[in-house]
Design a protein around this motif. Structure first.
Motif, PDB file in Angstrom:
ATOM      1  N   CYS B  62      42.925 -18.303  -1.352  1.00 31.49           N
ATOM      2  CA  CYS B  62      42.963 -16.750  -1.982  1.00 31.49           C
ATOM      3  C   CYS B  62      41.609 -16.760  -3.152  1.00 31.49           C
ATOM      4  CB  CYS B  62      44.195 -16.643  -2.682  1.00 31.49           C
ATOM      5  SG  CYS B  62      44.138 -15.081  -3.856  1.00 31.49           S
ATOM      6  N   ALA B  69      46.599 -19.493   1.779  1.00 34.02           N
ATOM      7  CA  ALA B  69      47.094 -18.151   2.099  1.00 34.02           C
ATOM      8  C   ALA B  69      46.750 -17.583   3.369  1.00 34.02           C
ATOM      9  CB  ALA B  69      47.063 -17.069   1.092  1.00 34.02           C
ATOM     10  N   ASP B  70      47.325 -16.610   3.965  1.00 31.19           N
ATOM     11  CA  ASP B  70      46.697 -15.955   5.225  1.00 31.19           C
ATOM     12  C   ASP B  70      45.753 -15.154   4.967  1.00 31.19           C
ATOM     13  OD1 ASP B  70      48.680 -17.318   6.671  1.00 31.19           O
ATOM     14  OD2 ASP B  70      50.060 -15.625   6.414  1.00 31.19           O
ATOM     15  N   THR B  71      45.594 -14.687   3.618  1.00 35.92           N
ATOM     16  CA  THR B  71      44.574 -13.410   3.486  1.00 35.92           C
ATOM     17  C   THR B  71      43.996 -13.804   2.047  1.00 35.92           C
ATOM     18  OG1 THR B  71      46.389 -12.144   2.658  1.00 35.92           O
ATOM     19  CG2 THR B  71      45.831 -11.648   4.989  1.00 35.92           C
ATOM     20  N   CYS B  74      45.874 -13.106  -1.644  1.00 33.75           N
ATOM     21  CA  CYS B  74      47.214 -13.633  -1.072  1.00 33.75           C
ATOM     22  C   CYS B  74      48.392 -12.412  -1.278  1.00 33.75           C
ATOM     23  CB  CYS B  74      47.563 -14.867  -1.647  1.00 33.75           C
ATOM     24  SG  CYS B  74      47.943 -14.836  -3.306  1.00 33.75           S
ATOM     25  N   THR B  75      49.096 -12.610  -0.718  1.00 31.40           N
ATOM     26  CA  THR B  75      50.241 -11.638  -0.991  1.00 31.40           C
ATOM     27  C   THR B  75      50.987 -11.668  -2.671  1.00 31.40           C
ATOM     28  OG1 THR B  75      51.961 -13.279  -0.089  1.00 31.40           O
ATOM     29  CG2 THR B  75      51.111 -11.553   1.243  1.00 31.40           C
ATOM     30  N   LEU B  76      50.839 -12.736  -3.201  1.00 28.27           N
ATOM     31  CA  LEU B  76      51.291 -12.823  -4.559  1.00 28.27           C
ATOM     32  C   LEU B  76      50.432 -12.140  -5.391  1.00 28.27           C
ATOM     33  CD1 LEU B  76      52.435 -16.450  -5.106  1.00 28.27           C
ATOM     34  CD2 LEU B  76      53.944 -14.530  -5.017  1.00 28.27           C
ATOM     35  N   GLN B  78      48.419  -9.601  -4.786  1.00 27.22           N
ATOM     36  CA  GLN B  78      48.516  -8.216  -4.336  1.00 27.22           C
ATOM     37  C   GLN B  78      49.735  -7.339  -4.751  1.00 27.22           C
ATOM     38  OE1 GLN B  78      46.998  -6.911  -0.558  1.00 27.22           O
ATOM     39  NE2 GLN B  78      46.228  -8.985   0.032  1.00 27.22           N
ATOM     40  N   ASP B  79      50.854  -8.398  -5.295  1.00 26.46           N
ATOM     41  CA  ASP B  79      52.085  -7.759  -5.145  1.00 26.46           C
ATOM     42  C   ASP B  79      52.064  -6.939  -6.684  1.00 26.46           C
ATOM     43  OD1 ASP B  79      54.747  -7.337  -5.907  1.00 26.46           O
ATOM     44  OD2 ASP B  79      55.451  -9.104  -5.482  1.00 26.46           O
TER      45      ASP B  79
END
Lengths: 254, 203
Positions: B62, B69-71, B74-76, B78-79
């Motif tokens: 990230c 992460a996958d992207t 990361c999802t955290l 972006q949360d």
């Protein structure tokens, strides 16, 4: 404890410096688990009484009691760095399984004084000089190793390859050499014999302290045939945070 | 001839040597795993091989928190429900998982990917310290929680980061040290006990 690496899921393989057996490597079972009864005791820069059980090739630590807590070493970044430096020197100079009670006493004495915040860098210089003495690499500081004449009170040259000082006439024949002032030679001779109280009273000018450090560092690096990585870290802290910031105030100064 | 290659076929030797290079896996364990895979179904071996390839091809760091992460981000990161004024600094991606499992932290993370170890020649330039400073300079962060391991290297890393961040006006704290839940006071070491006393709080 001089250092350690992770072994398996939660064990640690630690390198210890002991009074009776010199440098030994041992396994601490379950040291990385939060509820480990040994993990907290066996940390670098701690003075402990250990119980070791001989196992297949490697000793296993089965008991530990802290003798002299060295908490302040962990509370200050520069104390940390100095502690790392001492550990690396001991690790490099000492082969496994060779006891050296004098060196053990020197290490404990030095760590305790660093914890008290006394002496600072001067305590490290005393340690380096005494370490070279005890391990058999004592540099000659009184007569020229080239012509065997007593040294004049002028700038002379420390030659790691010759094993001590050279006069101006003999220095070009040896390489590499490190020029050392009269005062640096005096301090080197003093540190060889001085107790901690004397070292605490020493007041070294920054130039003299730097020259002393550079001379000893080059000598030790020649003996070990490698650089001292934690010495580079100490220099970096000084460079980034300044001599006073890195040394943590006047009580820790040169 | 290599001692690992004596009794086995060439592909098996290759697999044993590859497994043996992994941390915590010695020659015996490598042999056991290799023979297990030899006996396992083709589907199981294929799944494992694909998972290994995928982790190298698809996992990314990230750009914000430096976590795996996958992207990116990361999802955290972006949360929108996470507290962006709080950053918890950890040594390794696995530490993020441990803290997330606790469910007690609602801020963002920053993974250093190691800790300062002067003896091993690992300095701040080998860690993601510069990226952390860049995040602080953005101005949104008010507190940085140092969650490095409570050992000498972890402490050195925390103190170094604290020295870098203090002039920037950010509050720097670190995880409390004390007795583990379910532990025993009698067997606690002196350092842990003294820290537990220092960090005590009223009931």
């Amino acid at each position: 404890m001089l250092g350690g690496t992770r072994l398996g899921e939660a064990d640690r393989l630690v390198t210890l410096y002991t009074q009776r057996r010199g440098k030994v490597r041992a396994v601490v079972r379950g040291a990385l688990r939060p509820r480990s009864r040994l993990g907290g005791h066996i940390q670098p820069l701690s003075h402990c009484q250990l119980m070791l059980t001989e196992s297949k090739g490697l000793d296993v630590v089965t008991g530990c009691q802290i003798i002299g807590p060295l908490f302040p070493m962990r509370e200050d970044l520069v104390h940390h760095a100095r502690g790392f430096y001492l550990m690396e020197l001991i690790d490099c100079f000492c082969p496994e399984g060779l006891e050296n009670p004098a060196l053990f006493s020197l290490l404990v004495d030095t760590l305790e004084h660093l914890c008290l915040g006394e002496g600072g860098e001067r305590v490290l210089r005393r340690f380096e000089v005494r370490l070279l003495d005890i391990t058999g690499f004592r540099p000659e500081l009184h007569c020229c190793l080239g012509c065997q004449q007593a040294l004049e009170p002028v700038t002379n040259y420390l030659s790691p390859s010759a094993g001590g000082l050279l006069c101006r006439a003999c220095a070009p024949e040896q390489s590499p050499v490190h020029s050392v002032s009269v005062n640096t030679v005096k301090v080197l001779r003093l540190l060889r014999e001085a107790d901690m109280e004397t070292v605490n009273r020493l007041n070294l000018a920054p130039d003299l302290a730097a020259e002393l450090e550079a001379a000893l560092r080059s000598y030790i690096q020649y003996v070990l045939e490698r650089s001292i990585k934690s010495g580079v870290w100490l220099e970096r802290l000084r460079r980034e945070f300044g001599p006073n910031g890195a040394l943590g105030g006047p009580q820790n100064g040169r | 001839m290599d001692r690992l290659s004596v009794p086995t076929s060439r592909p098996l030797t290759r697999l044993i040597e590859a497994l043996n290079r992994m941390p915590g896996i010695g020659p015996k364990m490598a042999q056991r795993l290799a023979y297990y895979l030899l006996r396992a179904s083709a589907e199981e071996a294929q799944t494992l091989a694909e998972a290994i390839v995928a982790v190298k091809e698809e996992a990314v760091l990230c750009a914000i928190c430096q976590n795996t992460a996958d992207t990116s981000p990361c999802t955290l990161c972006q949360d929108p429900t996470r507290d962006r004024s709080l950053i918890c600094v950890v040594e390794e991606p696995l530490d993020v998982l441990a803290l997330e499992r606790s469910g007690a932290f609602k801020g963002l993370y920053h993974v250093l990917h190691g800790c300062i170890s002067p003896i091993d020649g690992v300095g701040p330039e080998d860690l993601k310290v510069r990226e952390l400073l860049a995040r602080i300079h953005d101005g949104e962060v008010q507190e940085v929680i140092m969650a490095t391991n409570p050992n000498l290297e972890g402490e050195a890393t925390s103190m170094y980061v604290q020295r870098l961040l203090s002039p920037l006006g950010v509050k720097v704290s670190r995880l409390a040290r004390g007795l583990p839940f379910g532990g025993d006071v009698e067997y606690a070491d002196e350092v842990t006990l003294s820290r537990a006393l220092q960090d005590r709080h009223s009931l």
